[in-house]
Enzyme design. Structure first.
Site, mmCIF file in Angstrom:
data_model
loop_
_atom_site.group_PDB
_atom_site.id
_atom_site.type_symbol
_atom_site.label_atom_id
_atom_site.label_comp_id
_atom_site.label_asym_id
_atom_site.label_seq_id
_atom_site.Cartn_x
_atom_site.Cartn_y
_atom_site.Cartn_z
ATOM 1 N N ASP A 2 77.636 1.362 -35.280
ATOM 2 C CA ASP A 2 78.917 0.713 -35.567
ATOM 3 C C ASP A 2 78.712 -0.567 -36.383
ATOM 4 O O ASP A 2 79.486 -0.872 -37.285
ATOM 5 C CB ASP A 2 79.650 0.353 -34.269
ATOM 6 C CG ASP A 2 80.205 1.596 -33.597
ATOM 7 O OD1 ASP A 2 80.020 2.700 -34.166
ATOM 8 O OD2 ASP A 2 80.816 1.460 -32.521
ATOM 9 N N ASP A 54 80.226 -1.569 -39.935
ATOM 10 C CA ASP A 54 81.000 -2.802 -40.163
ATOM 11 C C ASP A 54 80.463 -3.579 -41.355
ATOM 12 O O ASP A 54 81.210 -4.190 -42.109
ATOM 13 C CB ASP A 54 80.964 -3.703 -38.923
ATOM 14 C CG ASP A 54 81.776 -3.098 -37.791
ATOM 15 O OD1 ASP A 54 82.581 -2.193 -38.081
ATOM 16 O OD2 ASP A 54 81.585 -3.515 -36.632
ATOM 17 N N LYS A 87 103.389 23.549 -30.971
ATOM 18 C CA LYS A 87 104.443 22.674 -31.489
ATOM 19 C C LYS A 87 104.145 21.261 -30.986
ATOM 20 O O LYS A 87 104.344 20.946 -29.821
ATOM 21 C CB LYS A 87 105.811 23.153 -31.007
ATOM 22 C CG LYS A 87 106.947 22.361 -31.626
ATOM 23 C CD LYS A 87 108.275 23.042 -31.378
ATOM 24 C CE LYS A 87 109.396 22.342 -32.129
ATOM 25 N NZ LYS A 87 109.513 20.919 -31.818
ATOM 26 N N GLU A 135 102.270 16.199 -38.072
ATOM 27 C CA GLU A 135 102.838 15.435 -36.961
ATOM 28 C C GLU A 135 101.912 14.278 -36.578
ATOM 29 O O GLU A 135 100.700 14.460 -36.478
ATOM 30 C CB GLU A 135 102.993 16.400 -35.774
ATOM 31 C CG GLU A 135 104.005 15.984 -34.765
ATOM 32 C CD GLU A 135 105.422 16.460 -35.081
ATOM 33 O OE1 GLU A 135 105.675 16.994 -36.180
ATOM 34 O OE2 GLU A 135 106.281 16.264 -34.209
ATOM 35 N N CYS A 192 119.375 -4.526 3.844
ATOM 36 C CA CYS A 192 120.094 -5.600 4.550
ATOM 37 C C CYS A 192 120.468 -5.206 5.966
ATOM 38 O O CYS A 192 121.118 -5.960 6.683
ATOM 39 C CB CYS A 192 121.333 -6.001 3.763
ATOM 40 S SG CYS A 192 122.582 -4.708 3.724
ATOM 41 N N CYS A 218 125.794 1.606 1.425
ATOM 42 C CA CYS A 218 125.706 0.350 2.145
ATOM 43 C C CYS A 218 126.978 -0.418 1.790
ATOM 44 O O CYS A 218 127.218 -0.700 0.612
ATOM 45 C CB CYS A 218 124.470 -0.422 1.679
ATOM 46 S SG CYS A 218 124.537 -2.164 2.139
HETATM 47 S S1 IVH Z 1 106.530 23.865 -39.232
HETATM 48 C C1 IVH Z 1 110.276 24.447 -42.180
HETATM 49 N N1 IVH Z 1 104.679 23.582 -37.419
HETATM 50 O O1 IVH Z 1 108.813 20.728 -35.078
HETATM 51 C C2 IVH Z 1 109.847 23.810 -40.903
HETATM 52 N N2 IVH Z 1 106.586 22.195 -37.281
HETATM 53 O O2 IVH Z 1 111.911 21.872 -35.793
HETATM 54 C C3 IVH Z 1 108.413 23.425 -40.939
HETATM 55 N N3 IVH Z 1 106.510 20.600 -35.414
HETATM 56 O O3 IVH Z 1 110.296 18.325 -36.667
HETATM 57 C C4 IVH Z 1 107.950 22.956 -39.624
HETATM 58 N N4 IVH Z 1 104.547 21.195 -34.639
HETATM 59 O O4 IVH Z 1 107.828 18.097 -37.029
HETATM 60 C C5 IVH Z 1 105.875 23.164 -37.856
HETATM 61 N N5 IVH Z 1 102.936 23.446 -35.907
HETATM 62 C C6 IVH Z 1 104.110 23.010 -36.342
HETATM 63 C C7 IVH Z 1 104.818 21.985 -35.709
HETATM 64 C C8 IVH Z 1 106.069 21.608 -36.208
HETATM 65 C C9 IVH Z 1 105.586 20.383 -34.489
HETATM 66 C C10 IVH Z 1 107.797 19.877 -35.493
HETATM 67 C C11 IVH Z 1 108.194 19.438 -36.864
HETATM 68 C C12 IVH Z 1 109.689 19.557 -36.885
HETATM 69 C C13 IVH Z 1 110.007 20.434 -35.729
HETATM 70 C C14 IVH Z 1 110.608 21.733 -36.203
#
Ligand code: IVH
Length: 664
Positions: free
Chosen positions: A31, A35, A113, A170, A405, A420
């Site tokens: 590290d 740095d 997701k 994301e 109380c 109460c």
């Molecule tokens: S594809 C055309 N893949 O879910 C839509 N979305 O309603 C393209 N999200 O707000 C989205 N994981 O931010 C996709 N593996 C994933 C995802 C993802 C999370 C979120 C995305 C969006 C919502 C979709």
């Protein structure tokens, strides 16, 4: 070697070590050596500002604060996905795709997701030039300095085929980093974030990107917009990974709906053990040609769907059941739990609602219980796991006296709640005060729950009105727990400002039973002044649209109570003078009820509702057959569905604004 050559060498070297450390987990240098390289580059850049490049790793530590985030239009809109909540909806999706493509089996790409904040990264000739939040899907906020600090975001990459592309993904905060962040915030007396998603979102929207840099955020890429990368979603993610983006290893190509369902079942099982939060699985048709053939609806792509997990549940031990006394005196049984991580937060307390419910579920102390947390609601105990019960613990007795109380509790006929009846109950007073100062009511910043309790304890606060006499105890407060002059002055200033909050907030702050923020607004609008409301009779109250007999009599009783009359007189004596509610100035929306849902871009929901009120209309929180019109922005969900089901007119924000702007 010229400084330019050296800077170029250092940039490459530092990014290589960053990659080795964060992505490949096999660092080659210590590290401190890292740095040293970093400081050398900083020094060169300080001496030769013209050598600073857009993709210099020194930008990863954040830049000077900005005063606001400019808006930017996405190259391609950031759409949302249709949701499926059960197997049958997924099977219907699969049938639809097969029919539209006229094939018997579909190749899907299934991905987790991610439950974070979506972000679009614009690369021009391979250089990260801009990062934009989703915003309303069309326009987002430019947060480039913040995005440069994220793990998993390369600052420059080998160019893609198209010059300008947007890499979508994301922003996430790992569960562990979320816990650490909240602990740090607690130490500094700052408010905790409710879940990792909120924390990620709050961190990305810091005007000072050095704060974002300190938050250990990650970015997972899941799509490219503005140009095809590869022939399918799976190839595209492969290319992104190869270019240095973080792509989570859980994504798979599968054939047919049964394999999709299998993946979902596994994801649901793995959910709690993942280091970050997910709220479902995204199912995408893999082939880009097929995606193109399927196209889009007004809401989103026809070729993808999001399967949303049910409310997250977890098992834990219930150590103890105790009663909490709310601001109207209601006793709520609460479970004290072995802390457990569920729905994105660590839960150590969950509500048992009331004793009828508790007995029906048959929950006892020492039981293993199932906890559930959906969205941002208070966690609740679903029920005990009876097979795990040890011995035969007693049924928790209904309390006969208030735990705070010791006044004997009462139960009104026909009601489940135990109450109460003692107005002077310290727990009730504390809860009332906390409600009064809260954000939706008088919004007195700096006067949090801990201070309220401390002030009650030493006697400088006694009821809501006494807040306005705190100034008289200034020197005592400054000494108290070393609060200090500055913070006390800030609190007193916030108290002063709150004296002229709008009438509806004041009414809401009084904490009258059944009077939530909307009812408070209806009352404020109808009566205009506090004086008129004070003098109102039951018959006048019941005249107010949307106020039923139950609320009318609660309000009437509250204002008839001599103690409450005295409280109001004291407020007035201290100079509290709620701003009168604006009377409507137009009648364009007379007799009409609007519901706003989803994200609005030109104004906040409060502002939109204020326009409706000014034009003589009503703004409601839920859709019913009495709703005239639903104004839906991106992200609209159940309210939009309800409107469609009831055949209520749905318009966009732009259409709403056009209505307002056209002369009548
Ligand atoms: S594809 C055309 N893949 O879910 C839509 N979305 O309603 C393209 N999200 O707000 C989205 N994981 O931010 C996709 N593996 C994933 C995802 C993802 C999370 C979120 C995305 C969006 C919502 C979709």
């Amino acid at each position: 070697m010229t400084p330019a050559d050296r800077a170029e060498f250092l940039r490459k070297e530092i990014e290589r070590h960053n990659r080795l450390y964060h992505r490949e987990e096999r660092p080659e240098i210590s590290d401190s050596e890292f740095d040293r390289l970093f400081r050398e580059l900083l020094d060169i850049e300080a001496a030769h500002p013209d050598l600073v490049t857009l993709d210099s790793p020194t930008r990863r530590v954040g830049a000077a604060p900005v005063s606001e985030f400019p808006s930017h239009r996405h190259l391609v809109p950031m759409l949302s996905l249709d949701n499926a909540f059960d197997e049958s909806e997924l099977r219907a999706f699969d049938e639809r795709i097969k029919k539209l493509l006229n094939i018997s089996e579909v190749s899907y790409h299934v991905e987790l997701k991610f439950d974070g904040l979506s972000l679009s990264l614009s690369y021009s000739d391979g250089i990260l030039v801009r990062a934009t939040t989703r915003g309303d899907g069309t326009m987002g906020e430019v947060v480039t300095d913040n995005a440069r600090t994220l793990r998993g975001v390369p600052l420059s990459v080998r160019p893609f085929e198209s010059t300008d592309v947007e890499v979508r993904g994301e922003v996430m905060l790992l569960k562990q980093d979320f816990e650490t962040l909240n602990q740090d915030r607690a130490k500094k007396g700052e408010q905790a974030y409710v879940n990792p998603r909120n924390a990620a979102s709050g961190s990305m929207r810091q005007l000072d990107s050095r704060i974002t840099a300190s938050r250990k955020l990650s970015f997972f890429a899941y799509a490219v917009a503005g140009g095809r990368v590869g022939r399918s979603q799976s190839e595209c993610l492969g290319v992104l990974q190869e270019r240095g983006f973080a792509v989570h290893s859980s994504a798979r190509s599968v054939v047919g709906i049964e394999a999709v369902l299998d993946y979902i079942r596994r994801a649901e099982q793995d959910r709690t053990s993942l280091p970050f939060g997910i709220d479902g699985v995204v199912i995408k048709v893999d082939s880009f040609d097929q995606q193109q053939e399927l196209g889009f609806t007004a809401r989103g792509p026809r070729w993808a769907i999001a399967y949303k997990f049910a409310a997250e549940q977890a098992m834990t031990k219930l150590n103890r059941i105790f009663c909490q006394v709310g601001r109207t005196g209601t006793l709520t049984p609460v479970a004290d739990l072995e802390p457990v991580f569920v729905g994105g937060v660590t839960v150590s307390r969950a509500t048992l609602h009331n004793f009828d419910d508790l007995y029906k579920k048959d929950v006892r102390e020492g039981d293993t219980v199932i906890i559930q947390r959906a969205g941002d609601v208070i966690p609740e105990v679903v029920g005990p796991v009876l097979s795990n019960r040890i011995g035969s613990p007693e049924r928790p007795p209904e309390p006969l006296i208030c735990p705070e109380c010791e006044t004997p509790v009462i139960r009104k006929p026909g009601e489940v709640a135990l109450k109460c009846p003692n107005r002077a109950c310290p727990a009730q007073i504390s809860a009332k005060l906390q409600h009064f100062v809260s954000r939706g009511a008088m919004d007195i910043e700096g006067l949090g729950s801990k201070l309220v309790d401390r002030f009650l304890e030493v006697g400088v606060l006694t009821d809501q009105a006494s807040i306005y006499a705190l100034r008289e105890h200034q020197s005592q407060i400054i000494e108290l727990d070393k609060l200090g002059e500055t913070s006390v002055q800030n609190i007193l200033a916030a108290i002063e400002v709150s004296k002229n909050r709008p009438l509806d907030r004041f009414i809401f702050g009084l904490g009258i039973r059944f009077v939530g923020d909307r009812t408070a607004r209806d009352l404020a609008r109808h009566f205009g002044t506090l004086e008129a409301l004070r003098l109102s009779t039951y018959d006048q109250l019941i005249e107010v649209p949307d106020i039923g007999p139950r609320t009318a009599s609660e309000v009437e009783e509250w204002f008839e109570e001599p103690e409450n009359q005295a409280l109001l007189d004291r407020f007035l004596g201290y100079g509290v003078s709620p701003a009168e509610a604006d009377a409507p100035t137009g009648d364009r929306f007379a007799g009409q009820t609007f519901v706003f849902t989803g994200t609005l871009t030109q104004m906040t929901r409060d502002e939109a509702e204020a326009i409706v009120l000014k034009e003589g209309g009503k703004a409601a929180g839920s859709v019913s057959k009495n709703t005239t019109c639903v104004v839906a922005g991106p992200g609209a969900g159940s309210k939009l569905a309800k409107a469609e089901q009831l055949g209520v007119t749905v318009i966009t924000e732009q259409e709403f604004l056009a209505m307002v702007e056209t002369p009548s």
